[in-house]
Scaffold this motif. Structure first.
Motif, PDB file in Angstrom:
ATOM      1  N   VAL A  54      -0.265 -55.586  46.906  1.00  0.00           N
ATOM      2  CA  VAL A  54       0.444 -54.768  47.892  1.00  0.00           C
ATOM      3  C   VAL A  54       0.150 -55.312  49.286  1.00  0.00           C
ATOM      4  N   ALA A  55       1.179 -55.792  49.975  1.00  0.00           N
ATOM      5  CA  ALA A  55       1.018 -56.349  51.313  1.00  0.00           C
ATOM      6  C   ALA A  55       1.010 -55.245  52.362  1.00  0.00           C
ATOM      7  N   LEU A  56       0.085 -55.339  53.301  1.00  0.00           N
ATOM      8  CA  LEU A  56       0.001 -54.386  54.418  1.00  0.00           C
ATOM      9  C   LEU A  56       0.387 -55.096  55.703  1.00  0.00           C
ATOM     10  N   MET A  57       1.398 -54.561  56.387  1.00  0.00           N
ATOM     11  CA  MET A  57       1.818 -55.102  57.685  1.00  0.00           C
ATOM     12  C   MET A  57       1.648 -53.963  58.687  1.00  0.00           C
ATOM     13  N   MET A  58       0.415 -53.775  59.169  1.00  0.00           N
ATOM     14  CA  MET A  58       0.096 -52.567  59.916  1.00  0.00           C
ATOM     15  C   MET A  58      -0.829 -52.863  61.088  1.00  0.00           C
ATOM     16  N   ARG A  59      -0.581 -52.159  62.181  1.00  0.00           N
ATOM     17  CA  ARG A  59      -1.541 -52.119  63.276  1.00  0.00           C
ATOM     18  C   ARG A  59      -2.668 -51.165  62.869  1.00  0.00           C
ATOM     19  N   ASN A  60      -3.702 -51.100  63.709  1.00  0.00           N
ATOM     20  CA  ASN A  60      -4.790 -50.158  63.454  1.00  0.00           C
ATOM     21  C   ASN A  60      -4.286 -48.720  63.505  1.00  0.00           C
ATOM     22  N   SER A  61      -4.676 -47.928  62.544  1.00  0.00           N
ATOM     23  CA  SER A  61      -4.377 -46.497  62.531  1.00  0.00           C
ATOM     24  C   SER A  61      -5.139 -45.852  61.385  1.00  0.00           C
ATOM     25  N   ASP A  62      -5.091 -44.516  61.339  1.00  0.00           N
ATOM     26  CA  ASP A  62      -5.659 -43.816  60.189  1.00  0.00           C
ATOM     27  C   ASP A  62      -4.914 -44.188  58.921  1.00  0.00           C
ATOM     28  N   TYR A  63      -3.616 -44.493  59.048  1.00  0.00           N
ATOM     29  CA  TYR A  63      -2.827 -44.831  57.864  1.00  0.00           C
ATOM     30  C   TYR A  63      -3.306 -46.131  57.215  1.00  0.00           C
ATOM     31  N   PHE A  64      -3.806 -47.060  58.025  1.00  0.00           N
ATOM     32  CA  PHE A  64      -4.344 -48.290  57.453  1.00  0.00           C
ATOM     33  C   PHE A  64      -5.521 -47.955  56.535  1.00  0.00           C
ATOM     34  N   ALA A  65      -6.453 -47.147  57.036  1.00  0.00           N
ATOM     35  CA  ALA A  65      -7.620 -46.775  56.239  1.00  0.00           C
ATOM     36  C   ALA A  65      -7.215 -46.006  54.991  1.00  0.00           C
ATOM     37  N   ILE A  66      -6.262 -45.094  55.138  1.00  0.00           N
ATOM     38  CA  ILE A  66      -5.790 -44.303  53.992  1.00  0.00           C
ATOM     39  C   ILE A  66      -5.150 -45.210  52.950  1.00  0.00           C
ATOM     40  N   ALA A  67      -4.296 -46.125  53.395  1.00  0.00           N
ATOM     41  CA  ALA A  67      -3.617 -47.029  52.462  1.00  0.00           C
ATOM     42  C   ALA A  67      -4.626 -47.926  51.752  1.00  0.00           C
ATOM     43  N   TYR A  68      -5.588 -48.453  52.488  1.00  0.00           N
ATOM     44  CA  TYR A  68      -6.573 -49.357  51.886  1.00  0.00           C
ATOM     45  C   TYR A  68      -7.327 -48.661  50.754  1.00  0.00           C
ATOM     46  N   PHE A  69      -7.820 -47.466  51.009  1.00  0.00           N
ATOM     47  CA  PHE A  69      -8.610 -46.772  49.988  1.00  0.00           C
ATOM     48  C   PHE A  69      -7.732 -46.226  48.869  1.00  0.00           C
ATOM     49  N   ALA A  70      -6.497 -45.848  49.177  1.00  0.00           N
ATOM     50  CA  ALA A  70      -5.593 -45.393  48.118  1.00  0.00           C
ATOM     51  C   ALA A  70      -5.318 -46.529  47.141  1.00  0.00           C
ATOM     52  N   LEU A  71      -5.070 -47.715  47.649  1.00  0.00           N
ATOM     53  CA  LEU A  71      -4.818 -48.864  46.787  1.00  0.00           C
ATOM     54  C   LEU A  71      -6.071 -49.229  45.991  1.00  0.00           C
ATOM     55  N   ALA A  72      -7.238 -49.126  46.637  1.00  0.00           N
ATOM     56  CA  ALA A  72      -8.484 -49.401  45.926  1.00  0.00           C
ATOM     57  C   ALA A  72      -8.684 -48.429  44.770  1.00  0.00           C
ATOM     58  N   LYS A  73      -8.295 -47.189  44.973  1.00  0.00           N
ATOM     59  CA  LYS A  73      -8.510 -46.156  43.942  1.00  0.00           C
ATOM     60  C   LYS A  73      -7.628 -46.344  42.718  1.00  0.00           C
ATOM     61  N   ILE A  74      -6.488 -47.005  42.873  1.00  0.00           N
ATOM     62  CA  ILE A  74      -5.606 -47.179  41.713  1.00  0.00           C
ATOM     63  C   ILE A  74      -5.693 -48.598  41.150  1.00  0.00           C
ATOM     64  N   GLY A  75      -6.628 -49.370  41.683  1.00  0.00           N
ATOM     65  CA  GLY A  75      -6.832 -50.715  41.150  1.00  0.00           C
ATOM     66  C   GLY A  75      -5.830 -51.737  41.618  1.00  0.00           C
ATOM     67  N   ALA A  76      -5.061 -51.417  42.664  1.00  0.00           N
ATOM     68  CA  ALA A  76      -4.139 -52.393  43.237  1.00  0.00           C
ATOM     69  C   ALA A  76      -4.925 -53.379  44.100  1.00  0.00           C
ATOM     70  N   VAL A  77      -4.286 -54.477  44.466  1.00  0.00           N
ATOM     71  CA  VAL A  77      -4.938 -55.521  45.256  1.00  0.00           C
ATOM     72  C   VAL A  77      -4.314 -55.542  46.643  1.00  0.00           C
ATOM     73  N   VAL A  78      -5.132 -55.323  47.662  1.00  0.00           N
ATOM     74  CA  VAL A  78      -4.655 -55.226  49.037  1.00  0.00           C
ATOM     75  C   VAL A  78      -4.492 -56.628  49.634  1.00  0.00           C
ATOM     76  N   VAL A  79      -3.340 -56.850  50.282  1.00  0.00           N
ATOM     77  CA  VAL A  79      -3.074 -58.121  50.951  1.00  0.00           C
ATOM     78  C   VAL A  79      -2.781 -57.827  52.426  1.00  0.00           C
ATOM     79  N   PRO A  80      -3.827 -57.726  53.282  1.00  0.00           N
ATOM     80  CA  PRO A  80      -3.590 -57.459  54.707  1.00  0.00           C
ATOM     81  C   PRO A  80      -2.927 -58.666  55.374  1.00  0.00           C
ATOM     82  N   MET A  81      -1.926 -58.407  56.213  1.00  0.00           N
ATOM     83  CA  MET A  81      -1.229 -59.489  56.913  1.00  0.00           C
ATOM     84  C   MET A  81      -1.342 -59.286  58.420  1.00  0.00           C
ATOM     85  N   ASN A  82      -1.466 -60.386  59.118  1.00  0.00           N
ATOM     86  CA  ASN A  82      -1.519 -60.377  60.573  1.00  0.00           C
ATOM     87  C   ASN A  82      -0.144 -59.956  61.104  1.00  0.00           C
TER      88      ASN A  82
END
Length: 505
Positions: A54-82
């Protein structure tokens, strides 16, 4: 315990303790975990499966933290993008990582639409609301189910792919599983003394491993509190330190230089801070000492590592700054071995330049789908950093150059080959070399040394504009020098050290 288990444990231990603040949204640990679970369960309903990228195209926010941990909880793989990358660069990362889903701030929808032209994406999720057809709003993904997802997370399950670049200029994805990220957190917590009463500021980009893995994840792991900033605003950050009794923060040298430009007479209170962390780029002894004077305390830690190592490596403690400010580090971070080796693999003697290498449980599994590059970088369990370093008689280490010709400008890693390949496609360019030249604000300035084709007309402005049309603007040269020829050896390889010596000022 991995980061998912520890977060859920923190909810049981102190459900009403404040966890995160972003603008006017404050979360206790219970509220944060519940929102994470709402998103996680909503993503499952949308067909996001364990192992999906799952690619993340996000600036800093609470949503970034929420998305990161939500993906971690379901075993998805986070792909942060600049988020500064252009659509061509985003397309490569999403295609190379096999990303099936994208979570993006709504302001980047146009770039994502261009990037996925030929990439099969199952879900396009926009934050907080969407403005384009084909996207679903982040808030619409949230479901009423606040229970922890019924997904077993093993330490061997992959967690994230952090993209970096190599000597070829093509980005490479450093792959980490849950166990490695757990070790990053434990290593830093033990070495730097993180604790549940820690109060963090998160203002460096969270898509970088430094802010994400040195700060945010450990903060939530130990049960501390953190404030997330969308933008870097030096004056507001300095004001918030005293207002919120902040104990820890991390910045790249450019950020600390920006703090020094804010008049200290404005009456800031820094007395609560016991950890000023810095790294990601070279910083001079004079700047470090100016920071110690500005903030009124010698509580600075230099962290020297790289994305592929977790990022963990070596540290320079406050006690060392009095006599050795400006050095990259000395003590290896907990559970880490480090050495400097010569080209033939032998340990370098004191005063002898060699390559800095690491061995630690936090080192990446390897480069995703790139076994050749993995074998080149990880040898006999050691990570070869590509950084040239020297150790003095007392064991203090200083990085002196980068054999991959990487330029660090304002904390951003810029790889010369990628920029050279771009400028080299200009019809009026015969030859080009990209080097970093010293700059008091950015650390290094991206400098293009260009040879024009015979009888061709070309200006500095045209070179810069052409580059910005093809790659992210922060990678484009800020200075262009025209030469009749470039120094090359008998094999045709550029001798960049000659150019660096020639253009030191």
């Amino acid at each position: 315990m991995n980061i998912v288990q520890v977060l859920e444990g923190n909810v049981l231990r102190h459900p009403n303790k404040e966890a995160l603040l972003y603008e006017d949204r404050l979360y206790t640990y219970s509220q944060f975990n519940s929102t994470v679970n709402q998103l996680a369960n909503g993503l499952i309903q949308r067909g996001v499966e364990k192992g999906d990228k799952v690619a993340l195209m996000m600036r800093n926010s609470d949503y970034f933290a929420i998305a990161y941990f939500a993906l971690a909880k379901i075993g998805a793989v986070v792909v942060p993008m600049n988020f500064r990358l252009l659509y061509k660069e985003l397309a490569y990362i999403m295609d190379d990582s096999d990303s099936k889903h994208v979570i993006t701030d709504h302001e980047f929808e146009d770039e994502i639409i261009q990037a996925i032209n030929e990439i099969p994406i199952k879900n396009l999720i926009s934050i907080p609301q969407t403005k384009s057809p084909g996207f679903v709003s982040f808030t619409d993904i949230l479901v009423d189910n606040c229970a922890n997802p019924d997904v077993e997370i093993l330490d061997t399950d992959d967690l994230q792919i952090m993209y970096t670049s190599g000597t070829t200029g093509r980005p490479k994805g450093a792959l980490f599983d849950h166990e490695r990220i757990k070790y990053v957190t434990l290593q830093l917590t033990i070495t730097l003394g993180y604790h549940p009463r820690e109060r963090w500021l998160h203002f460096a980009p969270l898509f970088h491993g430094a802010q994400l893995l040195i700060c945010l994840v450990p903060q939530l792991y130990v049960g501390g509190f953190g404030i997330i900033y969308r933008e870097f605003d030096p004056k507001s950050i300095l004001e918030d330190i005293g207002k919120n009794k902040i104990t820890a923060m991390l910045g790249v040298p450019m950020m600390y230089k920006a703090f020094l430009q804010v008049p200290k007479e404005m009456g800031f209170d820094f007395s609560s801070v016991d950890k000023f962390l810095y790294g990601a780029a070279p910083i001079s002894q004079d700047v470090v000492k100016s920071c110690i004077d500005y903030f009124g305390a010698n509580k600075f830690y230099s962290l020297c590592g790289q994305t592929e190592s977790g990022p963990t490596g070596i540290v320079l403690f406050p006690k060392d700054h009095e006599q050795h400010a400006g050095m990259s580090g000395k003590e290896p971070i907990m559970f880490t071995l480090t050495d400097i080796v010569t080209a033939n693999g032998e340990p370098a003697k004191a005063g002898e330049v060699g390559e800095l290498i690491f061995k630690a449980p936090s080192v990446m599994k390897g480069y995703y789908k790139n076994p050749e590059a993995t074998c080149e970088t990880i040898r006999n369990g050691w990570l070869y950093s590509g950084d040239l370093a020297v150790r003095d008689e007392e064991g203090y280490i200083l990085l002196v150059d980068r054999n991959k010709d990487m330029i660090i400008s304002g904390g951003e890693n810029i790889y010369s080959v990628e920029v050279e390949n771009t400028i080299g496609t200009h019809p009026n360019v015969a030859d080009v070399a990209i080097i970093g030249t010293p700059d008091p604000k950015w650390g290094e300035l991206v400098t293009a040394v260009v040879v024009k084709k015979e009888n061709a007309a070309l200006t500095e402005e045209e070179v810069i504009a052409f580059t910005k049309q093809n790659i992210a603007s922060y990678k484009s040269p800020k200075r262009v020098i025209f030469k009749d020829s470039l120094p090359r050896n008998a094999s045709g390889k550029l001798m960049k050290f000659q150019l660096r010596q020639q253009f030191q000022s």
